[in-house]
Scaffold this motif. Structure first.
Motif, PDB file in Angstrom:
ATOM      1  N   LEU A 143       0.822  -1.209   0.000  1.00 24.26           N
ATOM      2  CA  LEU A 143       0.000   0.000   0.000  1.00 24.26           C
ATOM      3  C   LEU A 143       0.856   1.259   0.000  1.00 24.26           C
ATOM      4  O   LEU A 143       0.500   2.256  -0.644  1.00 24.26           O
ATOM      5  N   LEU A 144       1.987   1.239   0.702  1.00 22.90           N
ATOM      6  CA  LEU A 144       2.854   2.412   0.740  1.00 22.90           C
ATOM      7  C   LEU A 144       3.425   2.718  -0.641  1.00 22.90           C
ATOM      8  O   LEU A 144       3.355   3.863  -1.117  1.00 22.90           O
ATOM      9  N   LEU A 145       3.983   1.717  -1.299  1.00 22.68           N
ATOM     10  CA  LEU A 145       4.576   1.933  -2.620  1.00 22.68           C
ATOM     11  C   LEU A 145       3.506   2.292  -3.655  1.00 22.68           C
ATOM     12  O   LEU A 145       3.743   3.127  -4.530  1.00 22.68           O
ATOM     13  N   GLU A 146       2.351   1.682  -3.551  1.00 18.08           N
ATOM     14  CA  GLU A 146       1.263   2.022  -4.466  1.00 18.08           C
ATOM     15  C   GLU A 146       0.795   3.455  -4.243  1.00 18.08           C
ATOM     16  O   GLU A 146       0.509   4.177  -5.203  1.00 18.08           O
ATOM     17  N   ALA A 147       0.724   3.875  -2.977  1.00 20.07           N
ATOM     18  CA  ALA A 147       0.253   5.230  -2.674  1.00 20.07           C
ATOM     19  C   ALA A 147       1.229   6.285  -3.193  1.00 20.07           C
ATOM     20  O   ALA A 147       0.812   7.307  -3.754  1.00 20.07           O
ATOM     21  N   VAL A 148       2.528   6.043  -3.016  1.00 15.60           N
ATOM     22  CA  VAL A 148       3.526   6.998  -3.500  1.00 15.60           C
ATOM     23  C   VAL A 148       3.457   7.108  -5.024  1.00 15.60           C
ATOM     24  O   VAL A 148       3.473   8.206  -5.593  1.00 15.60           O
ATOM     25  N   THR A 149       3.370   5.963  -5.694  1.00 19.93           N
ATOM     26  CA  THR A 149       3.268   5.968  -7.161  1.00 19.93           C
ATOM     27  C   THR A 149       1.992   6.653  -7.614  1.00 19.93           C
ATOM     28  O   THR A 149       2.003   7.454  -8.563  1.00 19.93           O
ATOM     29  N   ALA A 150       0.886   6.370  -6.941  1.00 20.13           N
ATOM     30  CA  ALA A 150      -0.396   6.971  -7.314  1.00 20.13           C
ATOM     31  C   ALA A 150      -0.366   8.483  -7.138  1.00 20.13           C
ATOM     32  O   ALA A 150      -0.937   9.227  -7.948  1.00 20.13           O
TER      33      ALA A 150
END
Length: 447
Positions: A136-143
């Motif tokens: 979720l952290l990596l997805e949130a940063v990318t998003a």
């Protein structure tokens, strides 16, 4: 009253296979609802089944145009299936490390714990929560990066930009390759603020949770990294830069791909196209217009794939590295296989060989079926089959036009490619038989 007997699973891999199958069935049912499809009526069974399998197995191959065929609800279902599939693969593969370690004796377990330094031997909860948090952290940063870019540069409304950012971020980190543009990311071929965040998310997802977890704990102490982490990082660097250089060099003057771009654009597009066989199916160049030599190189990259316990497919870079060093040791006449000052156990060598040969057999069988029941060339057939087995999603554009039988074969291949190597590897690692005697030794002629 008779109590119903539920099936007993004798092997943990059976649980994950059934779980993924149920997820595919549930996704198929949701995608067949009229609300999931644009226009009148609902999606056909084959279209829904193919899309659901591709999403759960984080592949990205499609038989219909995702942004045009599916409504917002249908796209949300696809996004949910991608997330479930990504979580499931990373969690199961990570827990498998714990399960395998528990099958050893206390001395071996302590040795493994001291050597790997990646996961605890019994803290299952920390593994599951760790996978969720990291994902979720990596997805949130990318998003966040993608959302800002879509809103400020491409005049998308903030709600639309947010949806585009979240969808492509989740699809990228889980190496799924689903895009909300009919031409994937070809419209952003020279935009580093779109291509680079997606490429970095693909790389991070392909590294696997054990590597990400260890890097977080021991980033500044590379000498203390486990053998698994060292192999993954070295192999990833070699294949990323080697693959990017290979594609860039071959396509540099191709008027249908890199030819019209300036030098920075060519380098960006070549790098992006070299990352995607890791195994995400985004493309910023027209895959069907690549040189046949580029197709073959991408076939090799797709077949090898990414790291274990990650969202990437393929036979995995660790498997390839083990076989590479086996060959290297044999050429040098060494009795033991050593990697980074560590000696490999003979069981690992046999497991790697088994996974590779079974994978080759699956790809070869399906490719022959394509050659018999379609009029597509060997290059196109092998590319499509390898992409499905390695759960990549890159396509030469022939999948949607294939006969129903071959599409069903690709569905089976995606499922096998996603779960087969993990299932086989876990079965081999957990299967122990002690022979009470040795047979007489004899050497057949080799070569």
């Amino acid at each position: 009253m008779v109590t119903p007997k539920w099936p007993r699973f004798r092997h943990p891999a059976q649980v994950v296979v059934v779980g993924f199958a149920l997820a595919v069935v549930a996704g198929t049912g949701l995608l067949m609802l009229p609300v999931a499809k644009t226009g009148p009526g609902g999606a056909g069974v084959l279209e829904a089944l193919f899309t659901s399998t591709s999403a759960v197995c984080v592949t990205g191959l499609v038989v219909v145009d995702t942004p045009e065929y599916w409504t917002g609800f249908g796209q949300a279902v696809i996004l949910g299936l991608i997330q479930v599939g990504g979580f499931g693969i990373m969690t199961f593969a990570s827990l498998l490390v714990l399960l395998v370690s528990h099958r050893f004796g206390l001395k071996a377990r302590m040795t493994a714990a001291a050597e790997t330094k990646t996961l605890g031997l019994g803290d299952v909860r920390s593994v599951v929560t760790g996978v969720v948090k990291v994902s979720l952290l990596l997805e949130a940063v990318t998003a966040l990066v993608l959302t800002l870019r879509f809103a400020t540069t491409y005049d998308e409304s903030w709600p639309r930009a947010l949806w585009l950012g979240v969808f492509h971020a989740v699809s990228a980190f889980n190496n799924a390759g689903f895009a909300l543009y009919s031409d994937s990311l070809m419209g952003f071929v020279t935009d580093p603020w779109i291509c680079l965040p997606i490429a970095l998310a693909v790389i991070a997802g392909g590294l696997g949770f054990p590597v990400l977890f260890e890097l977080r704990r021991r980033f500044r102490k590379p000498r203390g990294w486990s053998l698994h982490t060292k192999i993954v990082l070295w192999a990833t660097a070699v294949f990323l830069f080697g693959g990017s250089a290979f594609i860039t060099a071959l396509e540099w003057s191709n008027p249908a791909t890199l030819g019209p771009l300036d030098t920075p654009g060519k380098l960006l597009a070549g790098f992006f196209q070299g990352v995607m066989p890791r195994t995400a199916g985004f493309n910023s160049l027209d895959t069907s217009q690549l040189n046949p030599a580029s197709w073959l190189g991408i076939d090799v990259l797709m077949f090898i794939g990414g790291a274990s316990a990650g969202t990437a497919g393929g036979i995995k870079v660790t498997t390839f590295a083990v076989l590479f060093f086996v060959i290297y040791a044999e050429i040098r006449g060494e009795g033991a296989v050593n990697i980074f000052h560590r000696r490999l156990h003979g069981d690992l060598q046999r497991q790697a060989l088994t996974v590779v040969l079974l994978s080759v057999a699956a790809v070869a069988f399906t490719t022959v079926a394509f050659m018999v029941f379609s009029d597509h060339s060997l290059d196109e057939s092998l590319f499509e089959v390898t992409s499905a087995f390695a759960t990549v999603g890159l396509s030469t554009g022939i999948t949607a036009d294939l006969p129903a039988g071959l599409q069903l074969l690709l569905i089976a291949l995606m499922f096998i490619g996603r779960l087969g190597p993990i299932t086989v590897a876990s079965a081999l690692a957990l299967r122990t038989r002690v022979r009470l005697y040795d047979l007489p030794e004899e050497r057949p002629v080799i070569g």
